[in-house]
Design a protein around this motif. Structure first.
Motif, short mmCIF file in Angstrom:
data_model
loop_
_atom_site.label_atom_id
_atom_site.label_comp_id
_atom_site.label_asym_id
_atom_site.label_seq_id
_atom_site.Cartn_x
_atom_site.Cartn_y
_atom_site.Cartn_z
N ILE A 26 14.70 -7.23 -7.79
CA ILE A 26 16.25 -7.67 -7.44
C ILE A 26 16.52 -7.16 -6.10
O ILE A 26 17.09 -8.15 -5.23
CB ILE A 26 17.16 -7.09 -8.21
N VAL B 174 19.82 -7.97 -15.66
CA VAL B 174 20.32 -7.62 -14.24
C VAL B 174 20.90 -8.76 -13.43
O VAL B 174 21.63 -8.52 -12.40
CB VAL B 174 18.94 -6.97 -13.65
N ALA B 175 20.45 -10.08 -13.92
CA ALA B 175 20.89 -11.14 -12.97
C ALA B 175 22.49 -11.77 -13.55
O ALA B 175 23.09 -12.83 -13.01
CB ALA B 175 19.92 -12.08 -12.88
N ILE C 111 12.31 -4.18 -12.21
CA ILE C 111 13.55 -4.59 -12.10
C ILE C 111 14.09 -4.52 -10.79
O ILE C 111 14.71 -5.41 -10.07
CB ILE C 111 14.40 -4.22 -13.47
N VAL C 112 14.13 -3.20 -10.69
CA VAL C 112 14.80 -2.51 -9.52
C VAL C 112 14.23 -3.21 -8.16
O VAL C 112 14.85 -3.67 -7.40
CB VAL C 112 14.74 -1.19 -9.34
N ALA D 70 20.84 -2.42 -12.30
CA ALA D 70 19.20 -2.23 -12.49
C ALA D 70 18.67 -1.04 -13.12
O ALA D 70 17.88 -1.22 -13.84
CB ALA D 70 18.48 -2.63 -11.21
N ILE E 189 14.78 -14.09 -10.48
CA ILE E 189 14.30 -12.92 -10.93
C ILE E 189 13.22 -13.14 -12.01
O ILE E 189 12.46 -12.47 -11.98
CB ILE E 189 15.38 -12.00 -11.75
N ILE F 65 21.53 -15.18 -5.38
CA ILE F 65 21.21 -13.93 -5.92
C ILE F 65 21.76 -14.12 -7.47
O ILE F 65 21.20 -13.44 -8.34
CB ILE F 65 21.84 -12.99 -5.29
N CYS G 299 19.38 -16.39 -12.33
CA CYS G 299 18.27 -15.79 -13.06
C CYS G 299 16.79 -16.14 -12.74
O CYS G 299 15.92 -15.48 -12.89
CB CYS G 299 18.45 -15.44 -14.50
N VAL H 193 19.56 -1.27 -16.75
CA VAL H 193 18.78 -2.57 -17.53
C VAL H 193 17.49 -1.98 -17.79
O VAL H 193 16.76 -1.90 -18.81
CB VAL H 193 18.85 -3.95 -16.67
N LEU I 236 8.94 -11.67 -12.57
CA LEU I 236 8.68 -11.18 -13.86
C LEU I 236 7.58 -11.99 -14.49
O LEU I 236 6.60 -11.31 -15.08
CB LEU I 236 9.66 -11.03 -14.83
N THR J 298 24.29 -3.26 -7.76
CA THR J 298 23.20 -3.94 -7.94
C THR J 298 21.99 -2.89 -8.55
O THR J 298 21.47 -2.86 -9.67
CB THR J 298 22.39 -4.58 -6.92
N LYS K 261 15.26 -8.26 -19.38
CA LYS K 261 15.06 -7.94 -18.15
C LYS K 261 16.17 -8.63 -17.40
O LYS K 261 16.66 -8.02 -16.19
CB LYS K 261 13.90 -8.18 -17.69
N LEU K 262 16.48 -9.98 -17.60
CA LEU K 262 17.38 -10.67 -16.97
C LEU K 262 18.85 -10.31 -17.09
O LEU K 262 19.55 -10.94 -16.23
CB LEU K 262 17.12 -12.13 -17.30
#
Lengths: 304, 320, 205
Positions: free
Chosen positions: B205, C110-111, B201-202, C81, B244, B238, B241, C84, B248, C77, C107-108
């Motif tokens: 993003i 984060v957005a 995730i980190v 993150a 991201i 950004i 979703c 999350v 994934l 962020t 996981k999403l």
């Protein structure tokens, strides 16, 4: 310049703190995750064998896992079965190599503890010690064998096949005569309400008690599910005895040799489950007969 | 001068496509020109010259299995040879699982009285077709907006006018292809080998912010006019979703480089299509008499629901 | 916005009603459409969001005086993150069944624009307790919206609530279909609008 240094320092510090937090959580949860995954599989297996909280599994029920690999070099392809064995009461694993015609090639001792065998990396390193390049090995599938009081109770076959949308993962239970004992849908991404109904008892229990001969020609019929059959299939859910034992036996014998009733609005999902189950069983029965004869011929002290 | 350059570009694209096609058709034996699946249960083999009919009719000369199951041979029901003796059709007793590559072993090919040796050939669907099906799949069949319900905030925010919608869609496609490829590379070669996948995730993003920044800088320098048109949408990317979700999904499905590129491209184009459709309807809606309580977002949601219902019709469709 | 003058309970109510993240601010709507098929899903994702929102708000509030203004957004962020990832790992380990249901949506988080927005608008200017209660309010607001949608869809689509059979039959299968999520959110928004209009009219008249 001073500002840049401040930014760099503060970003570095926050990254380190974040990494520390995530690393700690990962270290804590990783074990629990693996443990829970194994527990989940174990529970599914017991459920398929007909054990639940009200009817707990007997203490002498044992589960053994066998792993199949494909072993190949440039010219030949062989199958390698990682089978649990017992040498003078000490349990371990052996790799049994069989060629494509079903003849015995070699058996190799593996240096792996039985409790570690469920982890893929551990299996890999054990296999790497006995299979040297240019020979390579690739994992194919695994089978769980349940044994009760010295006799084989069931084979449990995890498998996957393409469904309507993506892959459907299932676990099948067969008794020693390859009659289906039960089917459990482990994972799927079918549409909720339509193809998603494959995980409902009234669909998956239709596979129960189908004999091996029947499975070979199993088809899907587009007919409405008869009411009494529905009640029989959903019988596990309803706690009060809505149907008597006699009735259950009657309905069971009546529908045992019927085909699979398709789900309304999800014929393709129903068909792919049926075909998938059929394929898994066919492949397995072919292989297990060969494997058993090789084991008997070589007198390998397998535990299952 | 400019036209020449464009021609070169088209030529090089064609060359790349041709290479992929060639790669998909490559065969291991010189006498066998082509093998392919036909219907649900047959395989067609095309030879370079006429073969001996008696040899070809003998089912014992062929052995075939699915690649992961080398020990289980499939049963051939019937062999038919075409009049010019160049094409042989093998019909099987059961339906073939065409998603798996099949390995076909043809022993001692006899042509005009001569033996040409044994051939091992792989029968599979065209790889190019597979790539194409990923692209169309991500674009329409599994459209990220209408069937996966992702990226809705930006979707509703930028679908009021057609021009905005197209601008956003194009910017988004560029950024997502850029960031998905970087994410794929990092995941396959750094995160997975070192068992750091919990950092997904980190890392993802971070990569998205990075690629947005990169596209911003590059566009500003290279083409200020374009930047003026599309720069405003970059920030919004950004908050989407999908950007991201694609890395994934790539990480989950273990796609290779080409497949990842196709999925990212499909996701971007699918978003563009969804935006365009939605903005066309919303421009019309402005003229309609909508009840006060439904004005703005509520009615947009209802329209999106109708689109989603329509897109459900695509589900489960398979191409190639 | 200067430091808030609202009391804690006002902050919580604000998150649920006036500034409900889904129905009023129209942010983070993907899960509202995607996985609000059952009340349970709504509750679980709500808890996950509540956790991330509260912890991120508190973290930012604690370090708000040390953050360099130029790297504000990257810090947000990174914070989000991190939390999350934490909730993702914990859910995957201890609640595998529920985690599978929610799929990619955990996981999403984060957005989700809502979390970043609250950090920027509120947490970086207010004290830790105020940020905590604001986070709780926003998280509860999200959870409330998800559960309402789940309630409607599960009851109408499958005739059950929390998996227990309530009606005994399935009134409208349509509501479980994924596309119905759009309709439900649209209608709920319209209801919120209607209530607001009626309330304003009453105040005037």
């Amino acid at each position: 310049m001073k500002e840049i240094i401040r930014i760099v320092v503060s970003l570095t510090v926050s990254c380190i703190v974040a990494a520390f937090v995530m690393g700690t959580v990962f270290a804590i949860t990783d074990k629990a995750k693996k443990h829970n995954e194994h527990l989940n599989v174990h529970e599914t297996v017991l459920g398929l064998l007909g054990y639940n909280k009200a009817n707990p599994a007997p203490s002498d029920l044992r589960l053994f896992t066998m792993y199949r690999y494909i072993i190949e070099d440039e010219k030949t392809k062989n199958l390698g079965y990682m089978v649990p064995v017992a040498h003078e009461d000490k349990e371990g694993y052996e790799l049994l190599v069989i060629n494509l015609k079903g003849e015995f090639v070699e058996r190799l001792r593996l240096d792996i503890a039985p409790e570690k065998v469920a982890e893929e990396p551990d299996r890999k390193s054990a296999l790497r010690a006995v299979i040297k390049p240019p020979r390579t090995f690739t994992y194919a599938d695994s089978t769980i064998i349940a044994k009760l009081g010295g006799k084989r109770l069931a084979y449990l076959l995890p498998g996957a096949f393409p469904g309507f949308k993506t892959f459907i993962e299932v676990m099948l239970a067969l008794d020693p005569s390859f009659k289906i004992m039960g089917l459990e849908i482990m994972e799927h991404e079918e549409d909720p309400g339509l193809g998603g109904e494959i995980e409902q008892a009234y669909f998956k229990n239709q596979f129960r008690d189908k004999s091996f001969e029947k499975i070979k020609g199993l088809k899907v019929v587009k007919e409405p599910l008869p009411d009494e059959y529905f009640r029989y299939l959903e019988a596990d859910k309803t706690k009060e005895d809505m149907i008597s034992r006699k009735e259950i036996a009657e309905i069971k014998s009546k529908y045992q040799d019927k085909d699979i009733y398709a789900l309304t609005g999800a014929t393709i999902s129903s068909r792919s489950v049926t075909v998938g189950v059929k394929t898994i069983i066919k492949k397995f029965t072919y292989r297990v007969n060969i494997l058993d004869s090789v084991i008997a011929g070589q007198r390998i002290p397998v535990t299952f | 001068m400019k036209i020449f350059r464009r021609e070169y570009l088209i030529l090089s694209v064609l060359a790349v496509l041709g290479l992929i096609l060639l790669g998909g058709c490559k065969q291991e034996h010189r006498f066998i020109k082509k093998t392919a699946f036909k219907d649900t249960n047959s395989i067609v083999i095309v030879f370079a010259g006429p073969v001996d009919e008696a040899w070809a009719q003998n089912t014992g000369n062929y052995s075939i299995y699915e690649k992961p199951d080398p020990d289980i041979k499939l049963k051939i029901g019937k062999v038919s040879v075409s009049p010019d003796k160049r094409t042989v059709v093998l019909t099987f007793e059961e339906d073939l699982n065409q998603d798996q590559p099949h390995i076909l072993n043809i022993s001692e090919i006899i042509s005009e009285g001569k033996s040409l040796g044994t051939a091992f050939v792989k029968v599979k669907k065209l790889y190019f077709g597979y790539l194409f099906s990923i692209l169309i799949g991500a674009m329409i069949i599994n459209n990220f907006v209408f069937t996966k319900y992702l990226g809705l905030c930006v979707f509703f925010g930028t679908s009021q006018k057609k021009s905005t919608a197209v601008g956003m869609g194009i910017t988004f496609t560029i950024v997502i292809v850029f960031s998905a490829m970087m994410a794929w590379f990092l995941y396959q070669f750094v995160l997975k080998p070192y068992r750091l996948d919990f950092l997904q995730i980190v890392v993802f993003i971070g990569l998205v912010s990075l690629s947005v920044q990169a596209v911003d800088t590059i566009l500003r320098k290279l083409n200020p006019a374009l930047f003026k048109a599309f720069g405003v949408y970059l920030v919004l990317v950004i908050a989407n979703c999908i950007v991201i979700a694609v890395p994934l999904i790539l990480a989950d499905n273990e796609y290779n480089g080409w497949e990842s590129l196709m999925l990212a491209l499909g996701a971007g184009l699918g978003f563009l299509i969804a935006l365009f459709l939605m903005s066309s309807v919303r421009e019309r809606l402005d003229l309609a008499n909508v009840p006060t309580t439904y004005r703005g977002l509520p009615i947009a949601f209802v329209v999106a629901g109708l689109f989603a219902l329509a897109f459900m019709g695509f589900s489960g469709m398979s191409i190639f | 916005m200067p430091a808030t003058t609202k009391t804690n309970s006002q902050l919580v109510v604000n998150g649920i009603l006036n500034e409900n993240p889904i129905f009023r601010l129209a942010l983070s709507m993907c899960p509202a459409v995607g996985i609000s098929t059952t009340v349970m899903n709504g509750l679980l994702l709500g808890i996950a969001v509540l956790f991330v929102q509260v912890f991120s708000s508190c973290t930012i509030s604690v370090i708000r005086n040390f953050i360099h203004p130029k790297i504000r957004i990257p810090t947000y962020t990174l914070t989000i993150a991190t939390w999350v990832t934490v909730i993702d790992l914990v859910l995957a380990a201890y609640m595998p069944a529920a985690y599978k249901e929610m799929g990619i949506f955990v996981k999403l988080i984060v957005a989700f624009a809502i979390i970043t927005m609250r950090l920027e608008m509120f947490a970086c200017k207010n004290s830790v307790p105020a940020s905590f209660w604001d986070g709780v309010g926003m998280g509860l607001g999200f959870m409330f919206a998800m559960m309402t949608l789940g309630f409607v869809r599960e009851l109408l689509g499958m005739g059950t609530l929390f998996g227990y059979d309530i009606l005994g039959f399935k009134p409208l299968l349509f509501f479980v279909l994924p596309a119905a999520g759009f309709f439900c959110v649209g209608i709920m928004m319209a209801i919120y609008n209607y209530v607001e209009l009626a309330y304003n009219r009453k105040k005037k008249g």
